[in-house]
Design a protein around this motif. Sequence first.
Motif, PDB file in Angstrom:
ATOM      1  N   ARG A 173    -110.200   5.448  -8.255  1.00 58.15           N
ATOM      2  CA  ARG A 173    -111.390   6.095  -7.696  1.00 58.15           C
ATOM      3  C   ARG A 173    -111.379   6.007  -6.174  1.00 58.15           C
ATOM      4  N   GLU A 174    -110.912   4.868  -5.633  1.00 57.50           N
ATOM      5  CA  GLU A 174    -110.857   4.707  -4.186  1.00 57.50           C
ATOM      6  C   GLU A 174    -109.889   5.709  -3.561  1.00 57.50           C
ATOM      7  N   GLN A 175    -108.741   5.923  -4.202  1.00 59.64           N
ATOM      8  CA  GLN A 175    -107.785   6.910  -3.689  1.00 59.64           C
ATOM      9  C   GLN A 175    -108.382   8.314  -3.704  1.00 59.64           C
ATOM     10  N   LEU A 176    -109.074   8.640  -4.769  1.00 56.17           N
ATOM     11  CA  LEU A 176    -109.674   9.971  -4.876  1.00 56.17           C
ATOM     12  C   LEU A 176    -110.794  10.156  -3.856  1.00 56.17           C
ATOM     13  N   LEU A 177    -111.587   9.121  -3.633  1.00 56.65           N
ATOM     14  CA  LEU A 177    -112.613   9.197  -2.593  1.00 56.65           C
ATOM     15  C   LEU A 177    -111.986   9.468  -1.236  1.00 56.65           C
ATOM     16  N   SER A 178    -110.887   8.752  -0.937  1.00 59.25           N
ATOM     17  CA  SER A 178    -110.222   8.913   0.353  1.00 59.25           C
ATOM     18  C   SER A 178    -109.637  10.303   0.515  1.00 59.25           C
ATOM     19  N   HIS A 179    -108.963  10.794  -0.536  1.00 57.41           N
ATOM     20  CA  HIS A 179    -108.307  12.099  -0.467  1.00 57.41           C
ATOM     21  C   HIS A 179    -109.310  13.249  -0.396  1.00 57.41           C
ATOM     22  N   VAL A 180    -110.351  13.177  -1.215  1.00 52.24           N
ATOM     23  CA  VAL A 180    -111.229  14.329  -1.410  1.00 52.24           C
ATOM     24  C   VAL A 180    -112.442  14.297  -0.495  1.00 52.24           C
ATOM     25  N   GLY A 182    -112.850  12.002   2.091  1.00 46.72           N
ATOM     26  CA  GLY A 182    -112.330  11.808   3.438  1.00 46.72           C
ATOM     27  C   GLY A 182    -113.112  10.860   4.324  1.00 46.72           C
ATOM     28  N   TYR A 183    -113.993  10.068   3.790  1.00 43.44           N
ATOM     29  CA  TYR A 183    -114.716   9.100   4.596  1.00 43.44           C
ATOM     30  C   TYR A 183    -115.182   7.978   3.684  1.00 43.44           C
ATOM     31  N   ASP A 184    -115.647   6.907   4.283  1.00 43.52           N
ATOM     32  CA  ASP A 184    -116.037   5.732   3.514  1.00 43.52           C
ATOM     33  C   ASP A 184    -117.295   6.020   2.710  1.00 43.52           C
ATOM     34  N   PHE A 185    -117.119   6.096   1.416  1.00 39.63           N
ATOM     35  CA  PHE A 185    -118.246   6.332   0.513  1.00 39.63           C
ATOM     36  C   PHE A 185    -118.679   4.995  -0.056  1.00 39.63           C
ATOM     37  N   ASP A 186    -119.893   4.904  -0.499  1.00 32.21           N
ATOM     38  CA  ASP A 186    -120.378   3.692  -1.133  1.00 32.21           C
ATOM     39  C   ASP A 186    -119.454   3.325  -2.294  1.00 32.21           C
ATOM     40  N   PRO A 187    -118.792   2.165  -2.229  1.00 35.07           N
ATOM     41  CA  PRO A 187    -117.855   1.801  -3.296  1.00 35.07           C
ATOM     42  C   PRO A 187    -118.501   1.706  -4.663  1.00 35.07           C
ATOM     43  N   GLY A 188    -119.826   1.567  -4.692  1.00 33.32           N
ATOM     44  CA  GLY A 188    -120.529   1.518  -5.967  1.00 33.32           C
ATOM     45  C   GLY A 188    -120.919   2.890  -6.480  1.00 33.32           C
ATOM     46  N   SER A 189    -120.597   3.921  -5.711  1.00 34.13           N
ATOM     47  CA  SER A 189    -120.979   5.277  -6.111  1.00 34.13           C
ATOM     48  C   SER A 189    -120.150   5.734  -7.306  1.00 34.13           C
ATOM     49  N   GLY A 204    -111.571  22.237 -18.914  1.00 36.71           N
ATOM     50  CA  GLY A 204    -111.050  21.772 -20.200  1.00 36.71           C
ATOM     51  C   GLY A 204    -111.061  20.261 -20.282  1.00 36.71           C
ATOM     52  N   ALA A 205    -111.521  19.759 -21.414  1.00 38.44           N
ATOM     53  CA  ALA A 205    -111.665  18.312 -21.588  1.00 38.44           C
ATOM     54  C   ALA A 205    -110.333  17.581 -21.555  1.00 38.44           C
ATOM     55  N   ASP A 206    -109.235  18.288 -21.870  1.00 44.67           N
ATOM     56  CA  ASP A 206    -107.930  17.637 -21.950  1.00 44.67           C
ATOM     57  C   ASP A 206    -107.185  17.614 -20.620  1.00 44.67           C
ATOM     58  N   LEU A 207    -107.759  18.215 -19.582  1.00 44.62           N
ATOM     59  CA  LEU A 207    -107.030  18.302 -18.315  1.00 44.62           C
ATOM     60  C   LEU A 207    -106.842  16.942 -17.665  1.00 44.62           C
ATOM     61  N   ILE A 208    -107.866  16.101 -17.716  1.00 42.69           N
ATOM     62  CA  ILE A 208    -107.841  14.832 -16.983  1.00 42.69           C
ATOM     63  C   ILE A 208    -107.990  13.672 -17.954  1.00 42.69           C
ATOM     64  N   ASP A 209    -107.039  12.748 -17.923  1.00 41.14           N
ATOM     65  CA  ASP A 209    -107.106  11.539 -18.734  1.00 41.14           C
ATOM     66  C   ASP A 209    -107.778  10.419 -17.945  1.00 41.14           C
ATOM     67  N   THR A 210    -108.536   9.593 -18.642  1.00 38.43           N
ATOM     68  CA  THR A 210    -109.053   8.359 -18.050  1.00 38.43           C
ATOM     69  C   THR A 210    -108.031   7.254 -18.271  1.00 38.43           C
ATOM     70  N   VAL A 211    -107.633   6.599 -17.191  1.00 34.60           N
ATOM     71  CA  VAL A 211    -106.693   5.482 -17.280  1.00 34.60           C
ATOM     72  C   VAL A 211    -107.507   4.200 -17.109  1.00 34.60           C
ATOM     73  N   ARG A 212    -107.669   3.484 -18.203  1.00 31.89           N
ATOM     74  CA  ARG A 212    -108.557   2.322 -18.215  1.00 31.89           C
ATOM     75  C   ARG A 212    -108.146   1.313 -17.142  1.00 31.89           C
ATOM     76  N   GLY A 213    -109.117   0.875 -16.374  1.00 27.20           N
ATOM     77  CA  GLY A 213    -108.883  -0.133 -15.341  1.00 27.20           C
ATOM     78  C   GLY A 213    -108.293   0.413 -14.059  1.00 27.20           C
ATOM     79  N   ILE A 214    -107.961   1.725 -14.023  1.00 23.46           N
ATOM     80  CA  ILE A 214    -107.360   2.295 -12.810  1.00 23.46           C
ATOM     81  C   ILE A 214    -108.195   3.467 -12.313  1.00 23.46           C
ATOM     82  N   GLY A 215    -108.212   4.559 -13.076  1.00 27.76           N
ATOM     83  CA  GLY A 215    -108.918   5.740 -12.611  1.00 27.76           C
ATOM     84  C   GLY A 215    -108.625   6.940 -13.482  1.00 27.76           C
ATOM     85  N   TYR A 216    -108.001   7.980 -12.898  1.00 34.10           N
ATOM     86  CA  TYR A 216    -107.789   9.229 -13.622  1.00 34.10           C
ATOM     87  C   TYR A 216    -106.389   9.783 -13.365  1.00 34.10           C
TER      88      TYR A 216
END
Length: 219
Positions: A173-180, A182-189, A204-216
């Motif tokens: 999630r932190e990587q995606l916040l940074s990439h998309v 582009g600024y420091d977002f509330d880490p609890g967001s 489509g529901a199958d496009l993005i997998d949730t990777v437990r403990g990491i992100g997407y």
Amino acid sequence: MNRILVVEDEERIAAFVAKGLRAEGFTPTVVGDGITGFDYAMSGEFDLVILDIGLPGMDGFTVLKRLREEGSPLPVIVLTARDSVTDTVAALEGGAADYMSKPFRFAELVARVRLRLRTTSETVVNDDLAAGDVRLDLRSRRAFVDDREVDLSAREFALAEVLIRHRGQALSREQLLSHVWGYDFDPGSNVVDVYVGYLRRKLGADLIDTVRGIGYRVP
């Protein structure tokens, strides 16, 4: 040498930014109103725009909106005295690459300019990205599922682009916040989770997998 368009009606700030950019090796051009800023930005002569919001003629939000409606992929850094969450979200949702509030530190502005220029230069030559039935047209910033166009906001498109570019890689999630964003977002967001939900419903529901403990991840 990168060409930077500074759209700022406060002469003192515009001169300060232009002088600093010139010292850093950029070629700045300053205009003082939104209408001229939009025309210059659409000329194809610039690599990045630093855009104020409170402009005469046409405000910065409208300039940004019109640029994206015209299909311009030009990265825009919003630089403004307005610092409310509402204004920040409005600028980023409208297609801004980044947002800085006045007063600002010039070193930080330059760092963000270099980051956005570097990100832009890494764009693939091919104008399309694809994953399964989903295709992103990078030039027009349009998304398709089985050749059916799907309406995505600027931030939804940016998130889909990052995930598909890194297909097979689990992004936190932190990587995606940074990439998309582009600024420091509330880490609890939970903004990343919310937008992943939007994309799953639209693409489509199958496009993005949730990777437990990491992100997407897009598999």
